[in-house]
Design an enzyme around this catalytic site. Structure first.
Site, mmCIF file in Angstrom:
data_model
loop_
_atom_site.group_PDB
_atom_site.id
_atom_site.type_symbol
_atom_site.label_atom_id
_atom_site.label_comp_id
_atom_site.label_asym_id
_atom_site.label_seq_id
_atom_site.Cartn_x
_atom_site.Cartn_y
_atom_site.Cartn_z
ATOM 1 N N ARG A 138 10.412 -1.221 11.562
ATOM 2 C CA ARG A 138 9.230 -0.918 12.373
ATOM 3 C C ARG A 138 9.099 -1.903 13.532
ATOM 4 O O ARG A 138 9.417 -3.076 13.380
ATOM 5 C CB ARG A 138 7.983 -1.011 11.479
ATOM 6 C CG ARG A 138 7.387 0.347 11.210
ATOM 7 C CD ARG A 138 6.397 0.305 10.125
ATOM 8 N NE ARG A 138 5.248 -0.551 10.426
ATOM 9 C CZ ARG A 138 4.207 -0.681 9.615
ATOM 10 N NH1 ARG A 138 4.175 -0.006 8.478
ATOM 11 N NH2 ARG A 138 3.201 -1.465 9.925
ATOM 12 N N ARG A 196 -10.853 0.083 8.087
ATOM 13 C CA ARG A 196 -10.510 -1.335 8.256
ATOM 14 C C ARG A 196 -11.595 -2.117 8.968
ATOM 15 O O ARG A 196 -11.370 -3.250 9.393
ATOM 16 C CB ARG A 196 -9.233 -1.461 9.090
ATOM 17 C CG ARG A 196 -8.014 -1.103 8.303
ATOM 18 C CD ARG A 196 -6.763 -1.510 9.037
ATOM 19 N NE ARG A 196 -5.710 -0.659 8.564
ATOM 20 C CZ ARG A 196 -4.478 -1.059 8.315
ATOM 21 N NH1 ARG A 196 -4.126 -2.297 8.524
ATOM 22 N NH2 ARG A 196 -3.588 -0.217 7.879
ATOM 23 N N ARG A 243 -1.138 -9.474 12.760
ATOM 24 C CA ARG A 243 -1.719 -8.417 11.918
ATOM 25 C C ARG A 243 -2.534 -9.024 10.779
ATOM 26 O O ARG A 243 -3.608 -8.521 10.427
ATOM 27 C CB ARG A 243 -0.610 -7.512 11.360
ATOM 28 C CG ARG A 243 -0.054 -6.570 12.401
ATOM 29 C CD ARG A 243 1.365 -6.106 12.110
ATOM 30 N NE ARG A 243 1.487 -5.380 10.860
ATOM 31 C CZ ARG A 243 2.649 -5.158 10.236
ATOM 32 N NH1 ARG A 243 3.784 -5.613 10.743
ATOM 33 N NH2 ARG A 243 2.664 -4.483 9.112
ATOM 34 N N ARG A 303 11.546 -5.355 5.053
ATOM 35 C CA ARG A 303 11.236 -3.923 4.919
ATOM 36 C C ARG A 303 12.132 -3.072 5.825
ATOM 37 O O ARG A 303 12.383 -3.409 6.971
ATOM 38 C CB ARG A 303 9.776 -3.636 5.293
ATOM 39 C CG ARG A 303 9.546 -2.136 5.377
ATOM 40 C CD ARG A 303 8.117 -1.706 5.451
ATOM 41 N NE ARG A 303 7.330 -2.506 6.351
ATOM 42 C CZ ARG A 303 6.009 -2.520 6.329
ATOM 43 N NH1 ARG A 303 5.356 -1.786 5.460
ATOM 44 N NH2 ARG A 303 5.350 -3.274 7.168
ATOM 45 N N LYS A 340 0.836 -1.210 0.000
ATOM 46 C CA LYS A 340 0.000 0.000 0.000
ATOM 47 C C LYS A 340 0.875 1.266 0.000
ATOM 48 O O LYS A 340 0.703 2.145 -0.845
ATOM 49 C CB LYS A 340 -0.935 0.019 1.230
ATOM 50 C CG LYS A 340 -1.902 -1.153 1.287
ATOM 51 C CD LYS A 340 -2.812 -1.068 2.498
ATOM 52 C CE LYS A 340 -2.130 -1.253 3.837
ATOM 53 N NZ LYS A 340 -1.537 -2.583 4.073
HETATM 54 P P1 AP5 Z 1 4.734 -1.500 1.927
HETATM 55 O O1 AP5 Z 1 4.448 -0.680 0.740
HETATM 56 O O2 AP5 Z 1 5.427 -0.880 3.095
HETATM 57 O O3 AP5 Z 1 3.409 -2.281 2.405
HETATM 58 P P2 AP5 Z 1 2.094 -1.779 3.157
HETATM 59 O O4 AP5 Z 1 0.944 -2.474 2.548
HETATM 60 O O5 AP5 Z 1 2.080 -0.287 3.226
HETATM 61 O O6 AP5 Z 1 2.380 -2.423 4.558
HETATM 62 P P3 AP5 Z 1 2.087 -1.993 6.040
HETATM 63 O O7 AP5 Z 1 2.835 -2.979 6.888
HETATM 64 O O8 AP5 Z 1 2.406 -0.549 6.257
HETATM 65 O O9 AP5 Z 1 0.587 -2.253 6.206
HETATM 66 P P4 AP5 Z 1 -0.165 -2.516 7.527
HETATM 67 O O10 AP5 Z 1 -1.542 -2.423 7.076
HETATM 68 O O11 AP5 Z 1 0.224 -3.730 8.236
HETATM 69 O O12 AP5 Z 1 0.390 -1.357 8.475
HETATM 70 P P5 AP5 Z 1 -0.134 0.075 8.875
HETATM 71 O O13 AP5 Z 1 1.036 0.924 9.086
HETATM 72 O O14 AP5 Z 1 -1.171 0.534 7.938
HETATM 73 O O15 AP5 Z 1 5.589 -2.754 1.398
HETATM 74 C C1 AP5 Z 1 6.103 -3.723 2.302
HETATM 75 C C2 AP5 Z 1 7.530 -4.134 1.838
HETATM 76 O O16 AP5 Z 1 7.459 -4.800 0.573
HETATM 77 C C3 AP5 Z 1 8.486 -2.948 1.625
HETATM 78 O O17 AP5 Z 1 9.760 -3.332 2.039
HETATM 79 C C4 AP5 Z 1 8.445 -2.709 0.103
HETATM 80 O O18 AP5 Z 1 9.670 -2.158 -0.367
HETATM 81 C C5 AP5 Z 1 8.208 -4.109 -0.434
HETATM 82 N N1 AP5 Z 1 7.375 -4.119 -1.642
HETATM 83 C C6 AP5 Z 1 6.245 -3.393 -1.871
HETATM 84 N N2 AP5 Z 1 5.719 -3.697 -3.070
HETATM 85 C C7 AP5 Z 1 6.524 -4.657 -3.611
HETATM 86 C C8 AP5 Z 1 6.503 -5.401 -4.842
HETATM 87 N N3 AP5 Z 1 5.535 -5.223 -5.745
HETATM 88 N N4 AP5 Z 1 7.494 -6.310 -5.058
HETATM 89 C C9 AP5 Z 1 8.470 -6.513 -4.130
HETATM 90 N N5 AP5 Z 1 8.554 -5.836 -2.946
HETATM 91 C C10 AP5 Z 1 7.586 -4.929 -2.692
HETATM 92 O O19 AP5 Z 1 -0.828 -0.235 10.249
HETATM 93 C C11 AP5 Z 1 -0.060 -0.593 11.387
HETATM 94 C C12 AP5 Z 1 -0.958 -0.815 12.592
HETATM 95 O O20 AP5 Z 1 -1.653 0.395 12.895
HETATM 96 C C13 AP5 Z 1 -2.072 -1.859 12.428
HETATM 97 O O21 AP5 Z 1 -1.602 -3.157 12.717
HETATM 98 C C14 AP5 Z 1 -3.108 -1.362 13.454
HETATM 99 O O22 AP5 Z 1 -2.735 -1.742 14.759
HETATM 100 C C15 AP5 Z 1 -2.984 0.142 13.348
HETATM 101 N N6 AP5 Z 1 -3.944 0.687 12.372
HETATM 102 C C16 AP5 Z 1 -3.680 1.108 11.098
HETATM 103 N N7 AP5 Z 1 -4.806 1.510 10.478
HETATM 104 C C17 AP5 Z 1 -5.817 1.354 11.381
HETATM 105 C C18 AP5 Z 1 -7.215 1.576 11.338
HETATM 106 N N8 AP5 Z 1 -7.834 2.012 10.228
HETATM 107 N N9 AP5 Z 1 -7.929 1.293 12.444
HETATM 108 C C19 AP5 Z 1 -7.345 0.838 13.562
HETATM 109 N N10 AP5 Z 1 -6.033 0.588 13.661
HETATM 110 C C20 AP5 Z 1 -5.268 0.842 12.585
#
Ligand code: AP5
Length: 222
Positions: free
Chosen positions: A158, A94, A169, A129, A18
């Site tokens: 992270r 979410r 997660r 990552r 994402k």
């Molecule tokens: P990356 O682009 O970083 O992936 P991402 O989908 O953004 O991953 P996140 O881990 O940030 O998502 P998440 O939903 O778990 O975390 P969030 O911070 O939102 O890519 C990942 C890796 O792969 C990178 O190293 C990249 O370089 C590589 N990559 C990407 N694309 C690639 C490709 N095509 N080929 C090869 N490599 C690739 O949420 C964290 C926490 O916050 C949650 O667990 C929850 O506790 C809380 N939270 C967040 N949103 C909410 C909400 N709406 N409500 C309540 N709690 C929430």
């Protein structure tokens, strides 16, 4: 008449790409990127009471209570630049109650992008990552390595990016994703996220080009 700006939601499992795609989308389309996870990490960094509470949930891989998250997301959506340039909402909503809260405030997307990535790929992406604390850029030790020794030396990981935490997660994601999808069914596109980031972006680009054409046509006919 100027066409209405784009309003996009992007969703997908942890590490489905994402954040990576949002970097590419904002660069090309100038949308305001609003990432729930980033807003929460910023709140944690301030040392506030909300930040402390949020971190406890994030460490368990659970959703942070919506009172905390919605307040931050709503505030950002209401800023003039989001209205003017359009928005790209990443990782929100979410749950069905989060989607309902958005609807009540009139925030409706044009398109809901779902990145579809298989589970073994997700774990590898999480573990490799790294983040650049200076630029905020996302790297991967194997797939997007840093461009210089200087950047490599300052990369951080992270706190929730371990194999054990990503499983928690993922469990949370599976519990909630269907309910959210069912609310945006008619405007959802499912993108194959297993391929390279450029190939993933090409699929998104073609959907956004089509959407922009539709919006331009609609504004011309008024
Ligand atoms: P990356 O682009 O970083 O992936 P991402 O989908 O953004 O991953 P996140 O881990 O940030 O998502 P998440 O939903 O778990 O975390 P969030 O911070 O939102 O890519 C990942 C890796 O792969 C990178 O190293 C990249 O370089 C590589 N990559 C990407 N694309 C690639 C490709 N095509 N080929 C090869 N490599 C690739 O949420 C964290 C926490 O916050 C949650 O667990 C929850 O506790 C809380 N939270 C967040 N949103 C909410 C909400 N709406 N409500 C309540 N709690 C929430």
């Amino acid at each position: 008449v100027k066409p209405e700006p784009l309003r996009i939601m992007i969703s997908g499992a942890p590490a489905s790409g994402k954040g990576t795609q949002c970097e590419l989308i904002t660069k090309k389309y100038g949308l305001v990127h609003i990432a729930a996870g980033d807003l929460l990490r910023e709140e944690i960094a301030t040392g506030s009471e909300n930040g402390k509470q949020a971190k406890e949930y994030m460490e368990r891989g659970q959703l942070v209570p919506n009172e905390i998250v919605f307040m931050m997301v709503k505030e950002r959506l209401l800023k003039p630049d989001s209205k003017e340039n359009g928005w790209l909402l990443d990782g929100y909503p979410r749950s069905s109650s989060q989607a309902t809260a958005l609807k009540e405030f009139g925030f409706e997307p044009d398109l809901f992008i779902l990145l579809d990535v298989s589970e073994d790929v997700l774990v590898e992406r999480v573990v490799g990552r790294r983040l650049d604390p200076v630029t905020g850029k996302i790297y991967h030790l194997k797939y997007s390595p840093p461009e210089s020794e200087e950047v490599a030396a300052r990369l951080t990981q992270r706190f929730d990016d371990t194999e054990e935490k990503v499983k928690l997660r993922l469990g949370t994601h599976h519990q909630n994703v269907e309910a959210v999808l069912s609310m945006y069914e008619e405007i959802t596109i499912k993108i194959n996220g297993n391929v390279s980031k450029e190939e993933v972006f090409a699929q998104i680009e073609s959907a956004l080009t089509k959407l922009l054409e539709e919006k331009t046509a609609a504004s011309g006919s008024i």
